[in-house]
Design a protein around this motif. Structure first.
Motif, PDB file in Angstrom:
ATOM      1  N   ALA A   1       1.997   6.119  -3.917  1.00  0.00           N
ATOM      2  CA  ALA A   1       0.564   6.162  -3.619  1.00  0.00           C
ATOM      3  C   ALA A   1      -0.041   4.762  -3.589  1.00  0.00           C
ATOM      4  N   LEU A   2       0.390   3.899  -4.498  1.00  0.00           N
ATOM      5  CA  LEU A   2      -0.149   2.541  -4.548  1.00  0.00           C
ATOM      6  C   LEU A   2       0.189   1.754  -3.285  1.00  0.00           C
ATOM      7  N   VAL A   3       1.433   1.787  -2.882  1.00  0.00           N
ATOM      8  CA  VAL A   3       1.827   1.059  -1.668  1.00  0.00           C
ATOM      9  C   VAL A   3       1.147   1.665  -0.447  1.00  0.00           C
ATOM     10  N   PHE A   4       1.056   2.967  -0.400  1.00  0.00           N
ATOM     11  CA  PHE A   4       0.392   3.624   0.733  1.00  0.00           C
ATOM     12  C   PHE A   4      -1.060   3.170   0.836  1.00  0.00           C
ATOM     13  N   LEU A   5      -1.758   3.115  -0.279  1.00  0.00           N
ATOM     14  CA  LEU A   5      -3.148   2.678  -0.266  1.00  0.00           C
ATOM     15  C   LEU A   5      -3.279   1.193   0.094  1.00  0.00           C
ATOM     16  N   LEU A   6      -2.347   0.372  -0.366  1.00  0.00           N
ATOM     17  CA  LEU A   6      -2.397  -1.062  -0.051  1.00  0.00           C
ATOM     18  C   LEU A   6      -2.265  -1.336   1.444  1.00  0.00           C
ATOM     19  N   THR A   7      -1.584  -0.463   2.157  1.00  0.00           N
ATOM     20  CA  THR A   7      -1.409  -0.698   3.592  1.00  0.00           C
ATOM     21  C   THR A   7      -2.697  -0.526   4.371  1.00  0.00           C
ATOM     22  N   PHE A   8      -3.702   0.099   3.784  1.00  0.00           N
ATOM     23  CA  PHE A   8      -4.975   0.290   4.471  1.00  0.00           C
ATOM     24  C   PHE A   8      -6.018  -0.760   4.096  1.00  0.00           C
TER      25      PHE A   8
ATOM     26  N   PRO B   1       3.429  -3.085  12.127  1.00  0.00           N
ATOM     27  CA  PRO B   1       4.445  -3.407  11.109  1.00  0.00           C
ATOM     28  C   PRO B   1       4.176  -2.743   9.756  1.00  0.00           C
ATOM     29  N   LEU B   2       2.962  -2.318   9.518  1.00  0.00           N
ATOM     30  CA  LEU B   2       2.661  -1.652   8.249  1.00  0.00           C
ATOM     31  C   LEU B   2       3.133  -0.210   8.228  1.00  0.00           C
ATOM     32  N   ASN B   3       3.485   0.337   9.383  1.00  0.00           N
ATOM     33  CA  ASN B   3       3.958   1.720   9.425  1.00  0.00           C
ATOM     34  C   ASN B   3       5.237   1.910   8.629  1.00  0.00           C
ATOM     35  N   ASN B   4       6.099   0.897   8.600  1.00  0.00           N
ATOM     36  CA  ASN B   4       7.327   1.002   7.810  1.00  0.00           C
ATOM     37  C   ASN B   4       7.000   1.178   6.332  1.00  0.00           C
TER      38      ASN B   4
ATOM     39  N   LYS C   1      -2.634  -7.247   4.546  1.00  0.00           N
ATOM     40  CA  LYS C   1      -1.811  -7.211   5.755  1.00  0.00           C
ATOM     41  C   LYS C   1      -0.951  -8.457   5.890  1.00  0.00           C
ATOM     42  N   SER C   2      -1.537  -9.624   5.702  1.00  0.00           N
ATOM     43  CA  SER C   2      -0.758 -10.855   5.846  1.00  0.00           C
ATOM     44  C   SER C   2       0.309 -10.959   4.762  1.00  0.00           C
ATOM     45  N   PHE C   3       0.001 -10.486   3.566  1.00  0.00           N
ATOM     46  CA  PHE C   3       0.985 -10.517   2.488  1.00  0.00           C
ATOM     47  C   PHE C   3       2.150  -9.572   2.763  1.00  0.00           C
ATOM     48  N   LEU C   4       1.846  -8.374   3.237  1.00  0.00           N
ATOM     49  CA  LEU C   4       2.884  -7.369   3.459  1.00  0.00           C
ATOM     50  C   LEU C   4       3.760  -7.667   4.674  1.00  0.00           C
ATOM     51  N   THR C   5       3.278  -8.486   5.591  1.00  0.00           N
ATOM     52  CA  THR C   5       4.072  -8.774   6.793  1.00  0.00           C
ATOM     53  C   THR C   5       4.921 -10.033   6.653  1.00  0.00           C
ATOM     54  N   LYS C   6       4.896 -10.691   5.504  1.00  0.00           N
ATOM     55  CA  LYS C   6       5.767 -11.852   5.280  1.00  0.00           C
ATOM     56  C   LYS C   6       7.212 -11.385   5.155  1.00  0.00           C
TER      57      LYS C   6
END
Length: 81
Positions: free
Chosen positions: A43-50, A3-6, A55-60
């Protein structure tokens, strides 16, 4: 699919728009600050996905909807500047 690929695809698109804008608007007044909005956001969002802690925050569900709205707003901003 992860789900983080989006988020990664969207952030890469914003980052690329910022870099392309920086290159093709060379010589324009205030080009760097306008392009940096896109470059830093992407760049910030891209780095946060790693970072596993995000992960739990971004998948809400709410975060995903807000991220989609922000992505569309940044794309519109990139086209307008």
């Amino acid at each position: 699919m992860n789900p983080l690929n989006n988020y990664r695809f969207g952030s890469y698109a914003i980052l690329a728009m910022g870099l392309i804008n920086l290159r093709y608007q060379t010589g324009s007044e205030q080009n760097l600050p306008k392009s940096l909005v896109l470059i830093v956001s992407g760049a910030l969002v891209f780095l946060l996905t790693f970072i596993p802690a995000f992960k739990s925050f971004l998948t809400k569900r709410l975060t995903q909807r807000l991220a989609m709205a922000l992505l569309l707003a940044l794309i519109a901003y990139g086209l307008l500047v």
